[in-house]
Scaffold this motif. Sequence first.
Motif, PDB file in Angstrom:
ATOM      1  N   ARG A   4       0.841  -1.204   0.000  1.00  0.00           N
ATOM      2  CA  ARG A   4       0.000   0.000   0.000  1.00  0.00           C
ATOM      3  C   ARG A   4       0.884   1.265   0.000  1.00  0.00           C
ATOM      4  NH1 ARG A   4      -5.193   1.470   1.819  1.00  0.00           N
ATOM      5  NH2 ARG A   4      -5.633  -0.700   2.396  1.00  0.00           N
ATOM      6  N   ALA A   7       2.214   1.794  -3.459  1.00  0.00           N
ATOM      7  CA  ALA A   7       1.200   2.335  -4.368  1.00  0.00           C
ATOM      8  C   ALA A   7       0.956   3.811  -4.090  1.00  0.00           C
ATOM      9  CB  ALA A   7      -0.096   1.534  -4.220  1.00  0.00           C
ATOM     10  N   ASN A   8       0.891   4.184  -2.793  1.00  0.00           N
ATOM     11  CA  ASN A   8       0.683   5.593  -2.452  1.00  0.00           C
ATOM     12  C   ASN A   8       1.871   6.452  -2.898  1.00  0.00           C
ATOM     13  OD1 ASN A   8      -1.805   5.039  -1.306  1.00  0.00           O
ATOM     14  ND2 ASN A   8      -0.955   4.743   0.761  1.00  0.00           N
ATOM     15  N   LEU A  11       1.709   7.078  -6.563  1.00  0.00           N
ATOM     16  CA  LEU A  11       0.703   8.095  -6.888  1.00  0.00           C
ATOM     17  C   LEU A  11       1.249   9.490  -6.599  1.00  0.00           C
ATOM     18  CD1 LEU A  11      -2.172   8.927  -7.699  1.00  0.00           C
ATOM     19  CD2 LEU A  11      -2.856   8.536  -5.302  1.00  0.00           C
ATOM     20  N   ALA A  48      -3.371   5.713 -12.119  1.00  0.00           N
ATOM     21  CA  ALA A  48      -3.258   5.484 -10.680  1.00  0.00           C
ATOM     22  C   ALA A  48      -4.510   5.926  -9.944  1.00  0.00           C
ATOM     23  CB  ALA A  48      -2.024   6.215 -10.141  1.00  0.00           C
ATOM     24  N   ASP A  51      -7.488   3.477 -10.703  1.00  0.00           N
ATOM     25  CA  ASP A  51      -7.397   2.213  -9.965  1.00  0.00           C
ATOM     26  C   ASP A  51      -7.599   2.429  -8.466  1.00  0.00           C
ATOM     27  OD1 ASP A  51      -7.037   0.702 -12.212  1.00  0.00           O
ATOM     28  OD2 ASP A  51      -4.856   0.698 -12.112  1.00  0.00           O
ATOM     29  N   LEU A  52      -7.137   3.574  -7.936  1.00  0.00           N
ATOM     30  CA  LEU A  52      -7.395   3.887  -6.528  1.00  0.00           C
ATOM     31  C   LEU A  52      -8.884   4.004  -6.277  1.00  0.00           C
ATOM     32  CD1 LEU A  52      -6.530   4.726  -3.684  1.00  0.00           C
ATOM     33  CD2 LEU A  52      -6.326   7.092  -4.529  1.00  0.00           C
ATOM     34  N   VAL A  55     -10.443   0.450  -6.514  1.00  0.00           N
ATOM     35  CA  VAL A  55     -10.166  -0.372  -5.334  1.00  0.00           C
ATOM     36  C   VAL A  55     -10.960   0.125  -4.134  1.00  0.00           C
ATOM     37  CG1 VAL A  55      -8.373  -0.992  -3.674  1.00  0.00           C
ATOM     38  CG2 VAL A  55      -7.892  -1.104  -6.122  1.00  0.00           C
ATOM     39  N   THR A  56     -11.065   1.429  -4.007  1.00  0.00           N
ATOM     40  CA  THR A  56     -11.767   2.005  -2.854  1.00  0.00           C
ATOM     41  C   THR A  56     -13.245   1.693  -2.878  1.00  0.00           C
ATOM     42  OG1 THR A  56     -10.141   3.791  -2.733  1.00  0.00           O
ATOM     43  CG2 THR A  56     -12.235   4.141  -1.602  1.00  0.00           C
ATOM     44  N   GLN A 412      -3.286  -3.560  -4.116  1.00  0.00           N
ATOM     45  CA  GLN A 412      -2.284  -2.498  -4.222  1.00  0.00           C
ATOM     46  C   GLN A 412      -1.391  -2.705  -5.439  1.00  0.00           C
ATOM     47  OE1 GLN A 412      -2.844   0.044  -2.343  1.00  0.00           O
ATOM     48  NE2 GLN A 412      -4.435  -1.192  -1.303  1.00  0.00           N
ATOM     49  N   ARG A 415      -3.073  -1.165  -8.287  1.00  0.00           N
ATOM     50  CA  ARG A 415      -2.834   0.285  -8.332  1.00  0.00           C
ATOM     51  C   ARG A 415      -1.470   0.597  -8.961  1.00  0.00           C
ATOM     52  NH1 ARG A 415      -3.408   2.777  -2.595  1.00  0.00           N
ATOM     53  NH2 ARG A 415      -2.740   4.598  -3.855  1.00  0.00           N
TER      54      ARG A 415
END
Length: 444
Positions: A4, A7-8, A11, A48, A51-52, A55-56, A412, A415
């Motif tokens: 995670r 991935a963050n 982004l 990004a 996909d965020l 996923v959310t 993740q 993402r």
Amino acid sequence: MAMRKKANRSLILLAVLFIIAACCLYVFPEQWWTRMLLYTTEAGLVGALADLFAVTVLFRHPFGWKWIPHTAIIPKNRDKLIEGVANMVEQQLLSKDLLQEKVKQISLVQIAIAWIDRRPSGMLAEQGWTLVSGLLAKLDMKGLAVVLDDKARQSLGKMNLSPYAGKGLKWVMDQGKFQSWVSQIVELAAERAADEDMKIVIRELLGKEKEKFVNQGSIFSKWLKKMAVEIAESTNALNLDDATNVLFNDLQLLIQDLRNPQHELRVLLEQMVYQLADSLQSREDVSAAVNEWRDEVIDKVSLLPSIEALLGNFRQLLIQEPELKLAVREKHSVHQADIKELINQFIASYWEWFKASEETKGWLEQYAQKFVHKMIDTEHAIIGVIVRKTLDSFTEQKLVHFIESKVETDLQRIRLNGAYIGAALGAAFYLLLYGIYEPLLKML
């Protein structure tokens, strides 16, 4: 959690690069690399972010905004999800055929033996002792005694005792101790017969016989017999005291002769006992007589008091640990520890025999396999019930966290893939448009 963060970070990196690319394009509008950098970072940032968002919305509403459609998909479809997971586990992951096939591939008996052998030494015997004492403590002894008495009567009533009695008697005779037992009886008779009280007994028997002789017949016959006895006694032709002494002495001589194992009466008695043993096994009339005697004994004799006393004493011995004295020798006694050691030794020896008996283990394995397969056939649906009840007990937040924790790493990675693939596609589109398409248009 590490994925995670990656991935963050990707982004944030794309967002920073996008801002830098926009600034570079503003400062260097004629440079090709500024436009390519902007294309690449823009496409990667869009991928990004998309996909965020995707996923959310699987697990919750973005920013808590419930008005956005098609969000919080898993909480909204909770019942469908639970039913689908339960069916998947029951019908695919743990299907009947799969479970039965897996059970066939293992030896249930060997697994049980290995598990028990890994336990501390003496555990099996201790558990056996605990089981026996616990069952005895809870048993209704009176009810059990009635059942045992009834079963014993039924079993004895159906059993033909004559052949067994004949075989047992013959086995006893073949041990060669018959004459020694007879010698003991003769010695006991000699001890009793040598007492002076024996003369009194003989004198009383002769007196009874005389009275019996005199009082039989008609009145005239009785009178004649009485007169004859009185005349014989007056002339000393009939003297009971002398007769008593003669019989006493003859008895002593007979007993002295019977001390010889080769005496004809003892030899004859041994032959007759052997004949009785053969008759018990072969003659139907003797067998019928024995069975008739058996039925009379069963009708007249009750085993219930003896069984109740035996079970009661045994339970008291095992539970309360008293001292049970033996009737044969007063110096010996039986304690709970003695019974416990005996049972433990029996269990331990039987366990070793069981482990060495391939035939017994094979029979038990076959029975265990059938039992487990039957349990799988009849109780397989309980797997789905357990899964449904377990998932139904989850709150919405707990269910979301449970599912998300199982697939978080993969989500993740999605993402990350969105960012990388978006950036790669942005660079590819830029090259296609400005490296191939635009030059072709200028050439035309």
